[in-house]
Write a protein that holds these residues in place. Structure first.
Motif, PDB file in Angstrom:
ATOM      1  N   PRO A 154     -10.220  21.564 -24.356  1.00 16.52           N
ATOM      2  CA  PRO A 154     -11.370  20.614 -23.908  1.00 16.52           C
ATOM      3  C   PRO A 154     -10.864  19.783 -22.628  1.00 16.52           C
ATOM      4  O   PRO A 154     -11.722  19.453 -22.081  1.00 16.52           O
ATOM      5  CB  PRO A 154     -11.402  19.774 -24.999  1.00 16.52           C
ATOM      6  N   VAL A 155      -9.616  19.473 -22.547  1.00 19.03           N
ATOM      7  CA  VAL A 155      -9.169  18.640 -21.352  1.00 19.03           C
ATOM      8  C   VAL A 155      -9.123  19.496 -20.199  1.00 19.03           C
ATOM      9  O   VAL A 155      -9.480  19.044 -19.200  1.00 19.03           O
ATOM     10  CB  VAL A 155      -7.759  17.978 -21.674  1.00 19.03           C
ATOM     11  N   GLU A 156      -8.829  20.838 -20.365  1.00 17.83           N
ATOM     12  CA  GLU A 156      -8.955  21.805 -19.066  1.00 17.83           C
ATOM     13  C   GLU A 156     -10.073  21.928 -18.888  1.00 17.83           C
ATOM     14  O   GLU A 156     -10.555  21.930 -17.573  1.00 17.83           O
ATOM     15  CB  GLU A 156      -8.084  22.965 -19.495  1.00 17.83           C
ATOM     16  N   PHE A 157     -10.858  22.143 -19.817  1.00 23.27           N
ATOM     17  CA  PHE A 157     -12.461  22.364 -19.346  1.00 23.27           C
ATOM     18  C   PHE A 157     -13.008  21.197 -18.652  1.00 23.27           C
ATOM     19  O   PHE A 157     -13.835  21.272 -17.749  1.00 23.27           O
ATOM     20  CB  PHE A 157     -13.383  22.494 -20.797  1.00 23.27           C
ATOM     21  N   ALA A 158     -12.765  19.840 -19.077  1.00 21.75           N
ATOM     22  CA  ALA A 158     -13.188  18.628 -18.449  1.00 21.75           C
ATOM     23  C   ALA A 158     -12.707  18.808 -16.902  1.00 21.75           C
ATOM     24  O   ALA A 158     -13.445  18.455 -16.147  1.00 21.75           O
ATOM     25  CB  ALA A 158     -12.821  17.501 -19.121  1.00 21.75           C
ATOM     26  N   GLU A 159     -11.419  18.998 -16.774  1.00 27.18           N
ATOM     27  CA  GLU A 159     -11.058  19.062 -15.382  1.00 27.18           C
ATOM     28  C   GLU A 159     -11.785  20.159 -14.411  1.00 27.18           C
ATOM     29  O   GLU A 159     -12.104  19.731 -13.438  1.00 27.18           O
ATOM     30  CB  GLU A 159      -9.451  19.280 -15.415  1.00 27.18           C
ATOM     31  N   HIS A 160     -11.983  21.282 -14.971  1.00 23.06           N
ATOM     32  CA  HIS A 160     -12.810  22.366 -14.467  1.00 23.06           C
ATOM     33  C   HIS A 160     -14.136  22.079 -14.198  1.00 23.06           C
ATOM     34  O   HIS A 160     -14.888  22.196 -13.079  1.00 23.06           O
ATOM     35  CB  HIS A 160     -12.754  23.646 -15.075  1.00 23.06           C
ATOM     36  N   ALA A 161     -14.900  21.290 -15.101  1.00 25.01           N
ATOM     37  CA  ALA A 161     -16.232  20.912 -14.981  1.00 25.01           C
ATOM     38  C   ALA A 161     -16.452  19.836 -13.860  1.00 25.01           C
ATOM     39  O   ALA A 161     -17.296  20.125 -13.023  1.00 25.01           O
ATOM     40  CB  ALA A 161     -16.671  20.290 -16.208  1.00 25.01           C
ATOM     41  N   ALA A 162     -15.528  18.939 -13.854  1.00 28.19           N
ATOM     42  CA  ALA A 162     -15.641  18.061 -12.830  1.00 28.19           C
ATOM     43  C   ALA A 162     -15.610  18.784 -11.236  1.00 28.19           C
ATOM     44  O   ALA A 162     -16.301  18.338 -10.547  1.00 28.19           O
ATOM     45  CB  ALA A 162     -14.625  16.875 -12.713  1.00 28.19           C
ATOM     46  N   ARG A 163     -14.758  19.817 -11.121  1.00 32.92           N
ATOM     47  CA  ARG A 163     -14.601  20.348  -9.958  1.00 32.92           C
ATOM     48  C   ARG A 163     -15.938  20.966  -9.637  1.00 32.92           C
ATOM     49  O   ARG A 163     -16.118  21.283  -8.549  1.00 32.92           O
ATOM     50  CB  ARG A 163     -13.194  21.407 -10.027  1.00 32.92           C
ATOM     51  N   LEU A 164     -16.408  21.752 -10.634  1.00 32.94           N
ATOM     52  CA  LEU A 164     -17.517  22.652 -10.452  1.00 32.94           C
ATOM     53  C   LEU A 164     -18.768  21.864 -10.033  1.00 32.94           C
ATOM     54  O   LEU A 164     -19.625  22.095  -9.329  1.00 32.94           O
ATOM     55  CB  LEU A 164     -17.832  23.603 -11.812  1.00 32.94           C
TER      56      LEU A 164
END
Length: 192
Positions: A20-30
């Motif tokens: 979930p933490v890695e997803f949040a980082e990717h989501a912010a970038r996207l």
């Protein structure tokens, strides 16, 4: 099919709290890259379900304002400028979810980056609903979650080729989603 830097035997691992933490980082970038084209960015697929075994590859769904020709071209330009690679397979333009056809685009990460698939779908399309229903049903149903995880682990032990793994898994996914549709009807579930 995976790009050359993504080729590896299929491995299904126990759920990892970092997903979930890695997803949040990717989501912010996207969100930054796609701006006004994106309605929402969702963590979907097996890595989005706490306790579920999965391949260590994040599935990220971007619900788009539209995937008409103009929006798709704008999104593709923004993502490819950042190093994302549009998957070239023919299935990467449309998909059938629960019997309904919808537009989509799938991108691989930049070469050498954390493994993920970025699925662009129309925000109110059948594919977006399908991905959210898969996730929410498995989050809510412990028995289905255990069975799905066990199935995937056993399949990965027997089938190391990603394409073969996917071909075998698809009919099982269809069966899982029949149960998910029954669950949705019984609970009144709607996409968030």
């Amino acid at each position: 099919m995976p790009f050359d830097d993504e080729i590896a035997p299929v491995a299904v691992v126990a759920h990892r709290p970092c997903w979930p933490v890695e997803f949040a980082e990717h989501a912010a970038r996207l969100r930054e890259l796609l701006g006004d084209l994106a309605v929402a960015v969702d963590h979907v697929g097996s890595t989005s379900v706490p306790g579920l075994a999965a391949k260590d590859c994040l599935d990220i769904q971007v619900r788009m304002v539209s995937l008409d020709e103009e929006c798709a071209a704008r999104a593709t330009a923004r993502l490819t400028a950042a190093g994302f690679r549009c998957r070239p397979e023919p299935w990467n333009r449309t998909e059938v979810s629960s019997g309904h056809r919808g537009r989509k685009l799938v991108f691989a990460p930049p070469a050498g980056a954390r493994r993920c698939n970025v699925h662009l779908r129309e925000h109110d399309g059948p594919g977006a609903r399908y991905a959210l229903l898969f996730r929410d049903h498995l989050r809510a149903d412990a028995a289905a979650r255990r069975a799905w995880g066990t199935f995937k682990q056993r399949l990965a032990e027997q089938v190391q080729d990603l394409a073969a793994y996917g071909r075998i898994k698809q009919p099982a996914t269809d069966a899982l989603m029949l149960g998910a549709e029954r669950w949705a009807a019984a609970t009144g579930w709607q996409p968030s």
